[in-house]
Design a protein around this motif. Structure first.
Motif, PDB file in Angstrom:
ATOM      1  N   PHE A  44       0.863  -1.210  -0.053  1.00 43.97           N
ATOM      2  CA  PHE A  44      -0.112   0.070   0.002  1.00 43.97           C
ATOM      3  C   PHE A  44       0.909   1.121   0.039  1.00 43.97           C
ATOM      4  N   GLU A  45       1.864   1.235   0.971  1.00 44.46           N
ATOM      5  CA  GLU A  45       2.970   2.410   0.913  1.00 44.46           C
ATOM      6  C   GLU A  45       3.600   2.612  -0.392  1.00 44.46           C
ATOM      7  N   ARG A  46       4.090   1.538  -1.100  1.00 45.45           N
ATOM      8  CA  ARG A  46       4.607   1.675  -2.448  1.00 45.45           C
ATOM      9  C   ARG A  46       3.600   2.145  -3.290  1.00 45.45           C
ATOM     10  N   SER A  47       2.400   1.630  -3.553  1.00 47.65           N
ATOM     11  CA  SER A  47       1.367   2.159  -4.241  1.00 47.65           C
ATOM     12  C   SER A  47       1.172   3.645  -4.185  1.00 47.65           C
ATOM     13  N   GLN A  48       1.165   4.117  -2.882  1.00 47.38           N
ATOM     14  CA  GLN A  48       0.940   5.618  -2.385  1.00 47.38           C
ATOM     15  C   GLN A  48       1.898   6.393  -3.026  1.00 47.38           C
ATOM     16  N   ALA A  49       3.231   6.082  -2.910  1.00 44.14           N
ATOM     17  CA  ALA A  49       4.404   6.690  -3.393  1.00 44.14           C
ATOM     18  C   ALA A  49       4.362   6.870  -4.747  1.00 44.14           C
ATOM     19  N   LEU A  50       4.140   5.769  -5.525  1.00 44.88           N
ATOM     20  CA  LEU A  50       3.963   5.695  -6.975  1.00 44.88           C
ATOM     21  C   LEU A  50       2.834   6.670  -7.476  1.00 44.88           C
ATOM     22  N   GLU A 172      14.557  14.373  -8.135  1.00 43.61           N
ATOM     23  CA  GLU A 172      13.941  15.250  -7.327  1.00 43.61           C
ATOM     24  C   GLU A 172      12.661  15.156  -6.928  1.00 43.61           C
ATOM     25  N   VAL A 173      11.756  14.601  -8.040  1.00 45.15           N
ATOM     26  CA  VAL A 173      10.385  14.185  -7.526  1.00 45.15           C
ATOM     27  C   VAL A 173      10.166  12.845  -6.692  1.00 45.15           C
ATOM     28  N   ILE A 174      10.998  12.079  -7.152  1.00 41.03           N
ATOM     29  CA  ILE A 174      11.000  10.845  -6.428  1.00 41.03           C
ATOM     30  C   ILE A 174      11.250  11.126  -4.686  1.00 41.03           C
ATOM     31  N   ASN A 175      12.375  11.849  -4.676  1.00 42.80           N
ATOM     32  CA  ASN A 175      12.940  12.152  -3.448  1.00 42.80           C
ATOM     33  C   ASN A 175      11.939  12.665  -2.408  1.00 42.80           C
ATOM     34  N   ALA A 176      10.883  13.444  -3.144  1.00 44.95           N
ATOM     35  CA  ALA A 176       9.995  14.227  -2.329  1.00 44.95           C
ATOM     36  C   ALA A 176       8.712  13.340  -1.810  1.00 44.95           C
ATOM     37  N   SER A 177       8.869  11.884  -2.420  1.00 49.11           N
ATOM     38  CA  SER A 177       7.886  10.911  -1.850  1.00 49.11           C
ATOM     39  C   SER A 177       8.064  10.406  -0.530  1.00 49.11           C
ATOM     40  N   LYS A 178       7.413   9.481   0.000  1.00 46.39           N
ATOM     41  CA  LYS A 178       7.545   9.117   1.220  1.00 46.39           C
ATOM     42  C   LYS A 178       8.477   7.831   1.238  1.00 46.39           C
ATOM     43  N   PRO A 180      11.741   5.155   1.338  1.00 51.69           N
ATOM     44  CA  PRO A 180      12.665   5.272   2.218  1.00 51.69           C
ATOM     45  C   PRO A 180      14.044   5.931   1.524  1.00 51.69           C
ATOM     46  N   LYS A 181      14.792   6.637   2.082  1.00 55.72           N
ATOM     47  CA  LYS A 181      15.869   7.355   1.388  1.00 55.72           C
ATOM     48  C   LYS A 181      16.610   6.504   0.613  1.00 55.72           C
ATOM     49  N   HIS A 182      17.299   6.730  -0.290  1.00 60.80           N
ATOM     50  CA  HIS A 182      18.351   5.923  -1.279  1.00 60.80           C
ATOM     51  C   HIS A 182      17.408   4.698  -1.991  1.00 60.80           C
ATOM     52  N   SER A 183      16.271   4.801  -1.958  1.00 67.26           N
ATOM     53  CA  SER A 183      15.553   3.718  -2.761  1.00 67.26           C
ATOM     54  C   SER A 183      15.770   3.638  -4.267  1.00 67.26           C
ATOM     55  N   VAL A 184      15.916   5.111  -4.574  1.00 70.96           N
ATOM     56  CA  VAL A 184      16.278   5.222  -6.144  1.00 70.96           C
ATOM     57  C   VAL A 184      17.466   6.094  -6.094  1.00 70.96           C
ATOM     58  N   GLN A 185      18.703   5.892  -6.679  1.00 71.47           N
ATOM     59  CA  GLN A 185      19.917   6.651  -6.959  1.00 71.47           C
ATOM     60  C   GLN A 185      20.312   6.868  -8.226  1.00 71.47           C
ATOM     61  N   LEU A 186      20.711   7.940  -8.617  1.00 69.74           N
ATOM     62  CA  LEU A 186      21.515   7.923 -10.087  1.00 69.74           C
ATOM     63  C   LEU A 186      22.789   7.796  -9.952  1.00 69.74           C
ATOM     64  N   VAL A 187      23.397   7.013 -11.066  1.00 70.32           N
ATOM     65  CA  VAL A 187      24.867   7.002 -11.007  1.00 70.32           C
ATOM     66  C   VAL A 187      25.271   7.776 -12.449  1.00 70.32           C
ATOM     67  N   HIS A 188      26.044   8.710 -12.261  1.00 62.14           N
ATOM     68  CA  HIS A 188      26.703   9.322 -13.453  1.00 62.14           C
ATOM     69  C   HIS A 188      28.058   8.760 -13.586  1.00 62.14           C
ATOM     70  N   CYS A 189      28.545   8.067 -14.335  1.00 63.49           N
ATOM     71  CA  CYS A 189      29.813   7.417 -14.237  1.00 63.49           C
ATOM     72  C   CYS A 189      30.253   6.939 -15.953  1.00 63.49           C
ATOM     73  N   SER A 190      31.797   6.672 -15.925  1.00 66.97           N
ATOM     74  CA  SER A 190      32.047   6.375 -17.317  1.00 66.97           C
ATOM     75  C   SER A 190      31.488   4.745 -17.634  1.00 66.97           C
ATOM     76  N   ARG A 191      31.572   4.322 -18.850  1.00 69.86           N
ATOM     77  CA  ARG A 191      31.239   3.350 -19.426  1.00 69.86           C
ATOM     78  C   ARG A 191      32.064   2.025 -18.703  1.00 69.86           C
ATOM     79  N   GLU A 192      33.313   2.268 -18.382  1.00 77.23           N
ATOM     80  CA  GLU A 192      34.181   1.427 -17.583  1.00 77.23           C
ATOM     81  C   GLU A 192      33.736   0.990 -16.215  1.00 77.23           C
ATOM     82  N   LYS A 193      33.348   2.189 -15.414  1.00 79.43           N
ATOM     83  CA  LYS A 193      32.848   2.024 -14.050  1.00 79.43           C
ATOM     84  C   LYS A 193      31.431   1.262 -14.223  1.00 79.43           C
ATOM     85  N   GLY A 194      30.819   1.660 -15.435  1.00 76.33           N
ATOM     86  CA  GLY A 194      29.374   1.017 -15.334  1.00 76.33           C
ATOM     87  C   GLY A 194      29.570  -0.312 -15.590  1.00 76.33           C
TER      88      GLY A 194
END
Length: 455
Positions: A44-50, A172-178, A180-194
């Motif tokens: 239910f909480e996941r649904s509300q966040a979505l 930014e939008v996702i982080n404004a939801s309820k 848990p912190k760090h549920s979704v994170q962005l990674v800007h990295c080189s192809r090698e690091k990827g």
């Protein structure tokens, strides 16, 4: 550093710093740590966040639209449509979060197990690593993020370095939801690091959308983790003699020229029944000439530039190769005002890149056929198998196409580009492995667990 460039104006929009190795490591550790919090976060909480995320995108859809126009060079009509689809995708995920897969299994197959029953539930596989492309910088990212949220799976998303700003706004939008912190994170990295993340055993699921050369190599590097690959295609449409020509042309104009052909299910090949071939070809030419080309930010523009000069030059070289091998250039084949014009070729044959490979640009090949079986054979004579379309009013033709076309999806009386965000989407052969579409992607993010108990 990542320099984000407007493909049409060539102006620099913004510069982003790549994450350091230490920052990427920290993100992995944070994703692992948040697993327990997400497990306790109810459906239910996941649904509300979505639902919240969908509503916030709706409130900020003008900002999302402008960003997509600026960094992807996508005409406003298509950029706005992508934002609407992203809202739909999150809404679908909100619904699916409330009906996680589960089942009861009768185990009484002998006197010894007569009173036993199995309860099967599905739990998050763990951390997801998603890699999304430039051509749908919002909705293709959402197709990785939304199922992750719906299943309670932490996700690290690596957006295209050409279009990272839309993903930043989404975060930014996702982080404004309820959530848990760090549920979704962005990674800007080189192809090698990827690639290091692809091989990292702490990642449970890899979901990649991009080129087959990169995707299949990633599958080899991924080890024991689950892998979903959406690797593009060489989509073909068949127009039968009983088809409504005007309808077919109108639909295929979008399939052929939307976002300058930079769509995985772009209509690249069209096979038209011999009886209507000339009429179809002339109507297609006439309607293509009505396209309004120019700045993608202009409201009336429906055809604009490719993502960058290197891809424009690549496509031009493929057109030239086809002409040198005997293809007939019906129109286009040149650049005007930074725009590679819509290009139509005929008399194409196997061995030409425009016929065999994924052009990912504004090129269409139109050929005629006598028998439907011959057209289906031409469509199948390809290493690709994502989607195909057939225009016909015959149930027999439709059934034959559905049974015999070697693709992940057959579209009836619509362009190959037709997609609704809850349908299973993916291909066979070089086109990929696994399926997107929220409920189908959720299955890839989950593991089954059975409880055996007495009735």
């Amino acid at each position: 550093m990542i320099e984000v460039i407007n493909p049409y104006t060539k102006e620099k929009i913004k510069t982003l710093a790549l994450h350091t190795d230490a920052e990427v490591e920290q993100k992995i550790l944070q994703a692992q740590k948040v697993k327990s919090a997400l497990k306790a976060f109810t459906p239910f909480e996941r649904s509300q966040a979505l639902h919240f995320i969908a509503q916030e995108i709706e409130k900020r859809k003008d900002a999302f639209t402008e960003l997509i126009i600026q960094e992807a060079g996508k005409p406003r009509i298509y950029a706005a449509g992508e934002v609407e689809r992203a809202i739909q995708t999150f809404t679908i995920a909100a619904e699916e979060a409330l009906r996680p897969p589960q089942e009861l299994m009768e185990l009484g197959r002998s006197l010894k197990t007569a009173r036993k029953i199995g309860e099967i539930r599905y739990f998050s596989s763990g951390v997801v690593f998603g890699i999304s492309p430039f051509n749908f910088p919002l909705n293709l990212a959402v197709h990785k993020v939304a199922p992750a949220i719906a299943t309670g799976s932490p996700i690290l998303l690596k957006p295209s370095s050409k279009t990272p700003l839309t993903a930043e706004l989404l975060l930014e939008v996702i982080n404004a939801s309820k959530l848990p912190k760090h549920s979704v994170q962005l990674v800007h990295c080189s192809r090698e690091k990827g690639n290091e993340l692809v091989a990292d055993d702490r990642i449970a699921v890899l979901s990649f959308t991009g080129s087959p050369a990169v995707g299949w190599k990633m599958k080899q590097q991924a080890g024991k983790k689950k892998v979903v690959l959406e690797l593009g295609g060489n989509a073909a449409a068949i127009v039968c003699k009983d088809a409504d020509i005007e309808q077919a042309v109108n639909k295929l104009l979008v399939g052929a020229w939307a976002y300058a052909g930079q769509v995985c299910i772009h209509t690249q090949r069209i096979y038209v029944a011999e009886e209507i071939h000339e009429k179809f070809l002339e109507h297609f030419k006439t309607e293509t000439q009505k396209l309004i080309m120019g700045n993608p930010a202009d409201d009336k523009t429906n055809f604009a530039c490719m993502i960058d000069d290197s891809n424009t030059q690549r496509v031009l070289s493929w057109i030239e190769e086809a002409e040198n091998k005997g293809a007939q250039l019906e129109f286009g084949g040149k650049v005007e005002d930074n725009i590679l014009l819509p290009t139509l070729l005929s008399s194409t044959a196997k061995g030409m890149k425009v016929r065999d490979e994924e052009v990912f640009g504004p090129v269409v090949c139109i050929e005629s056929f006598q028998e439907l079986s011959a057209a289906i054979e031409e469509v199948n004579d390809s290493k690709w198998g994502l989607q195909a379309a057939i225009f016909t009013d015959s149930i027999s033709n439709l059934n034959q196409a559905f049974n015999d076309l070697e693709v992940g999806g057959v579209i009836h009386n619509e362009a190959t580009t037709f997609r609704v965000d809850n349908m299973p989407y993916g291909g066979i052969k070089e086109s990929g492995f696994g399926r997107e579409g929220v409920a189908y992607a959720m299955h890839d993010y989950l593991e089954a667990k059975i409880l055996v108990k007495n009735k």
